[in-house]
Motif scaffolding. Structure first.
Motif, PDB file in Angstrom:
ATOM      1  N   SER A 124      -5.959 -19.210  -0.513  1.00 57.54           N
ATOM      2  CA  SER A 124      -7.269 -19.773  -0.821  1.00 57.54           C
ATOM      3  C   SER A 124      -8.266 -18.671  -1.152  1.00 57.54           C
ATOM      4  O   SER A 124      -8.019 -17.495  -0.902  1.00 57.54           O
ATOM      5  CB  SER A 124      -7.761 -20.601   0.362  1.00 57.54           C
ATOM      6  N   GLY A 125      -9.369 -19.053  -1.735  1.00 58.50           N
ATOM      7  CA  GLY A 125     -10.448 -18.128  -2.026  1.00 58.50           C
ATOM      8  C   GLY A 125     -10.340 -17.484  -3.397  1.00 58.50           C
ATOM      9  O   GLY A 125      -9.681 -17.986  -4.297  1.00 58.50           O
ATOM     10  N   GLU A 126     -11.042 -16.366  -3.535  1.00 56.22           N
ATOM     11  CA  GLU A 126     -11.064 -15.600  -4.772  1.00 56.22           C
ATOM     12  C   GLU A 126     -10.755 -14.146  -4.452  1.00 56.22           C
ATOM     13  O   GLU A 126     -10.891 -13.724  -3.310  1.00 56.22           O
ATOM     14  CB  GLU A 126     -12.452 -15.661  -5.424  1.00 56.22           C
ATOM     15  N   GLU A 127     -10.359 -13.411  -5.480  1.00 60.74           N
ATOM     16  CA  GLU A 127     -10.141 -11.972  -5.326  1.00 60.74           C
ATOM     17  C   GLU A 127     -10.813 -11.244  -6.473  1.00 60.74           C
ATOM     18  O   GLU A 127     -10.872 -11.745  -7.596  1.00 60.74           O
ATOM     19  CB  GLU A 127      -8.649 -11.614  -5.342  1.00 60.74           C
ATOM     20  N   PHE A 128     -11.293 -10.057  -6.161  1.00 61.59           N
ATOM     21  CA  PHE A 128     -11.842  -9.150  -7.158  1.00 61.59           C
ATOM     22  C   PHE A 128     -11.235  -7.783  -6.892  1.00 61.59           C
ATOM     23  O   PHE A 128     -11.289  -7.295  -5.761  1.00 61.59           O
ATOM     24  CB  PHE A 128     -13.367  -9.079  -7.047  1.00 61.59           C
ATOM     25  N   ALA A 129     -10.621  -7.199  -7.896  1.00 54.13           N
ATOM     26  CA  ALA A 129     -10.008  -5.877  -7.750  1.00 54.13           C
ATOM     27  C   ALA A 129     -10.630  -4.941  -8.772  1.00 54.13           C
ATOM     28  O   ALA A 129     -10.767  -5.294  -9.947  1.00 54.13           O
ATOM     29  CB  ALA A 129      -8.504  -5.966  -7.965  1.00 54.13           C
ATOM     30  N   ASP A 168       0.790   7.011  -8.401  1.00 53.01           N
ATOM     31  CA  ASP A 168       0.653   7.718  -7.129  1.00 53.01           C
ATOM     32  C   ASP A 168      -0.801   7.957  -6.752  1.00 53.01           C
ATOM     33  O   ASP A 168      -1.124   8.123  -5.588  1.00 53.01           O
ATOM     34  CB  ASP A 168       1.397   9.051  -7.161  1.00 53.01           C
ATOM     35  N   ASP A 169      -1.685   7.988  -7.751  1.00 53.69           N
ATOM     36  CA  ASP A 169      -3.098   8.236  -7.465  1.00 53.69           C
ATOM     37  C   ASP A 169      -3.935   6.955  -7.492  1.00 53.69           C
ATOM     38  O   ASP A 169      -5.167   7.018  -7.530  1.00 53.69           O
ATOM     39  CB  ASP A 169      -3.669   9.259  -8.451  1.00 53.69           C
ATOM     40  N   LEU A 170      -3.271   5.789  -7.456  1.00 51.80           N
ATOM     41  CA  LEU A 170      -4.008   4.523  -7.484  1.00 51.80           C
ATOM     42  C   LEU A 170      -4.983   4.460  -6.313  1.00 51.80           C
ATOM     43  O   LEU A 170      -4.613   4.647  -5.159  1.00 51.80           O
ATOM     44  CB  LEU A 170      -3.058   3.328  -7.408  1.00 51.80           C
ATOM     45  N   LEU A 171      -6.245   4.188  -6.618  1.00 50.95           N
ATOM     46  CA  LEU A 171      -7.270   3.937  -5.616  1.00 50.95           C
ATOM     47  C   LEU A 171      -7.999   2.689  -6.092  1.00 50.95           C
ATOM     48  O   LEU A 171      -8.568   2.666  -7.187  1.00 50.95           O
ATOM     49  CB  LEU A 171      -8.234   5.128  -5.510  1.00 50.95           C
ATOM     50  N   MET A 172      -7.903   1.623  -5.305  1.00 47.97           N
ATOM     51  CA  MET A 172      -8.409   0.325  -5.743  1.00 47.97           C
ATOM     52  C   MET A 172      -9.222  -0.320  -4.638  1.00 47.97           C
ATOM     53  O   MET A 172      -8.821  -0.306  -3.464  1.00 47.97           O
ATOM     54  CB  MET A 172      -7.217  -0.563  -6.131  1.00 47.97           C
ATOM     55  N   LEU A 173     -10.374  -0.893  -5.021  1.00 50.12           N
ATOM     56  CA  LEU A 173     -11.190  -1.684  -4.111  1.00 50.12           C
ATOM     57  C   LEU A 173     -10.856  -3.144  -4.364  1.00 50.12           C
ATOM     58  O   LEU A 173     -10.877  -3.606  -5.495  1.00 50.12           O
ATOM     59  CB  LEU A 173     -12.675  -1.449  -4.384  1.00 50.12           C
ATOM     60  N   VAL A 174     -10.525  -3.869  -3.289  1.00 51.02           N
ATOM     61  CA  VAL A 174     -10.209  -5.292  -3.396  1.00 51.02           C
ATOM     62  C   VAL A 174     -11.150  -6.062  -2.477  1.00 51.02           C
ATOM     63  O   VAL A 174     -11.290  -5.716  -1.304  1.00 51.02           O
ATOM     64  CB  VAL A 174      -8.738  -5.589  -3.009  1.00 51.02           C
ATOM     65  N   VAL A 175     -11.810  -7.071  -3.029  1.00 49.83           N
ATOM     66  CA  VAL A 175     -12.706  -7.921  -2.260  1.00 49.83           C
ATOM     67  C   VAL A 175     -12.142  -9.333  -2.311  1.00 49.83           C
ATOM     68  O   VAL A 175     -11.817  -9.857  -3.372  1.00 49.83           O
ATOM     69  CB  VAL A 175     -14.137  -7.912  -2.841  1.00 49.83           C
ATOM     70  N   LEU A 176     -11.963  -9.949  -1.134  1.00 47.89           N
ATOM     71  CA  LEU A 176     -11.423 -11.299  -1.015  1.00 47.89           C
ATOM     72  C   LEU A 176     -12.489 -12.185  -0.377  1.00 47.89           C
ATOM     73  O   LEU A 176     -13.167 -11.757   0.567  1.00 47.89           O
ATOM     74  CB  LEU A 176     -10.175 -11.308  -0.135  1.00 47.89           C
ATOM     75  N   THR A 177     -12.624 -13.404  -0.863  1.00 47.22           N
ATOM     76  CA  THR A 177     -13.589 -14.325  -0.257  1.00 47.22           C
ATOM     77  C   THR A 177     -12.915 -15.170   0.791  1.00 47.22           C
ATOM     78  O   THR A 177     -11.690 -15.262   0.859  1.00 47.22           O
ATOM     79  CB  THR A 177     -14.216 -15.276  -1.301  1.00 47.22           C
TER      80      THR A 177
END
Length: 179
Positions: A124-129, A168-177
């Motif tokens: 459920s919800g939403e995601e923003f990456a 290998d250098d992936l840096l990701m911000l993930v926001v979930l509602t």
């Protein structure tokens, strides 16, 4: 209902067809057609007319226009720098950046670790990456895109989705509602 509403609100505001038309950026004839029910406005035009009348689209469509947001749970703000390990070569992980007690959104910082989203999932919800560094692939509802630095993706989490091929250098911000 819309036709009667537009006419009623316009008259109550003491506005002429020309005044409303000028404010909304449409012709007086169009406003007249709306009031007679002959015009079927787009959402954009309805918003322009509502603004011109000092109203809202919801009010013109018969709603109250009163949107009452549920009270957000109180919690102290969290001020913290991003974890230094998230930038260290060879260190992979996921860090929760969410303030303690928050329940409407969650924020996570991922460094070359996709967690439970490395295989198809839905919830459920939403995601923003937002990719801060590196790259990965995202698949949402069967659509696959390569995300690189500064690329983002916002989607309904109920659509099957997953992330693959993290650099290998992936840096990701993930926001979930919340749900």
């Amino acid at each position: 209902m819309l036709a009667a509403s537009v006419a009623r609100v316009r008259r109550a505001a003491g506005l002429t067809l020309s005044a409303v038309a000028t404010r909304a950026g449409v012709s007086p004839a169009y406003v007249s057609q709306m009031e007679s029910g002959a015009a079927n406005p787009t959402v954009r035009t309805l918003c322009q007319i509502a603004d011109a009348l000092g109203s809202t689209p919801a009010e013109l469509l018969g709603g109250t226009g009163q949107v009452t947001a549920a009270a957000a749970p109180a919690f102290p703000p969290r001020f913290a720098p991003a974890p230094l390990l998230a930038q260290a070569d060879g260190h992979h992980g996921i860090w929760d950046l969410t303030a303690p007690g928050a329940s409407r959104i969650g924020a996570r910082l991922l460094h070359a670790d996709l967690g439970d989203h490395d295989h198809p999932t839905a919830h459920s919800g939403e995601e923003f990456a937002l990719v801060l560094a590196g790259s990965c692939r995202v698949s949402v509802g069967g659509v696959v895109r390569l995300l690189r630095r500064a690329d983002s993706c916002h989607f309904a989490a109920t659509d099957e989705h997953h992330f693959t091929d993290p650099s290998d250098d992936l840096l990701m911000l993930v926001v979930l509602t919340e749900e």
